[in-house]
Design an enzyme around this catalytic site. Structure first.
Site, PDB file in Angstrom:
ATOM      1  N   GLY A  95      58.980  79.453  29.763  1.00 52.50           N
ATOM      2  CA  GLY A  95      58.542  80.172  28.577  1.00 52.50           C
ATOM      3  C   GLY A  95      58.911  81.645  28.600  1.00 52.50           C
ATOM      4  O   GLY A  95      58.786  82.327  27.608  1.00 52.50           O
ATOM      5  N   CYS A  96      59.370  82.152  29.728  1.00 55.17           N
ATOM      6  CA  CYS A  96      59.795  83.557  29.808  1.00 55.17           C
ATOM      7  C   CYS A  96      61.243  83.648  29.320  1.00 55.17           C
ATOM      8  O   CYS A  96      62.074  82.848  29.686  1.00 55.17           O
ATOM      9  CB  CYS A  96      59.720  84.080  31.236  1.00 55.17           C
ATOM     10  SG  CYS A  96      58.090  84.625  31.716  1.00 55.17           S
ATOM     11  N   VAL A  97      61.486  84.659  28.505  1.00 51.71           N
ATOM     12  CA  VAL A  97      62.831  84.851  27.954  1.00 51.71           C
ATOM     13  C   VAL A  97      63.678  85.655  28.906  1.00 51.71           C
ATOM     14  O   VAL A  97      63.218  86.549  29.550  1.00 51.71           O
ATOM     15  CB  VAL A  97      62.740  85.582  26.592  1.00 51.71           C
ATOM     16  CG1 VAL A  97      64.113  85.754  25.991  1.00 51.71           C
ATOM     17  CG2 VAL A  97      61.854  84.802  25.657  1.00 51.71           C
TER      18      VAL A  97
END
Length: 97
Positions: A95-97
């Protein structure tokens, strides 16, 4: 100097290559001087990872390690989940970009 395996974004890929000395060096590279509170979050991530097979979310760290999310943003400014994973020698959280 020790060689460690990392992915294209610089996150370590081999769990066993991490050491606390390396964590301090990685933290220094992103402008963080580790305190006992930092270590509480990092050690929680290191202990949690083998059981779950992925890097814990901020919410999980906050709930289970007892560190409020606001405090995690103070300890690891900007992108705390990414920075904690980086210093802890773990993959970038999902979920981290």
């Amino acid at each position: 100097m020790t060689t460690v395996h990392v992915d294209a974004e610089g996150f370590m890929t081999e769990y066993g290559e991490w050491t606390e000395d390396l964590a301090a060096e990685l933290a220094a590279r992103i402008g963080i001087e580790l305190t006992d509170e930092h270590w509480k979050a990092i050690r929680f991530l290191r202990e949690d990872y083998p059981t779950h097979g992925e890097t814990a979310t901020l919410r999980r760290v906050s709930t289970l390690a007892g560190l409020p999310i606001k405090q995690l943003f103070v300890l690891f400014p900007g992108k705390p989940a990414k920075k904690m994973a980086y210093v802890a020698g773990l993959p970038k959280p999902r979920g981290c970009v």
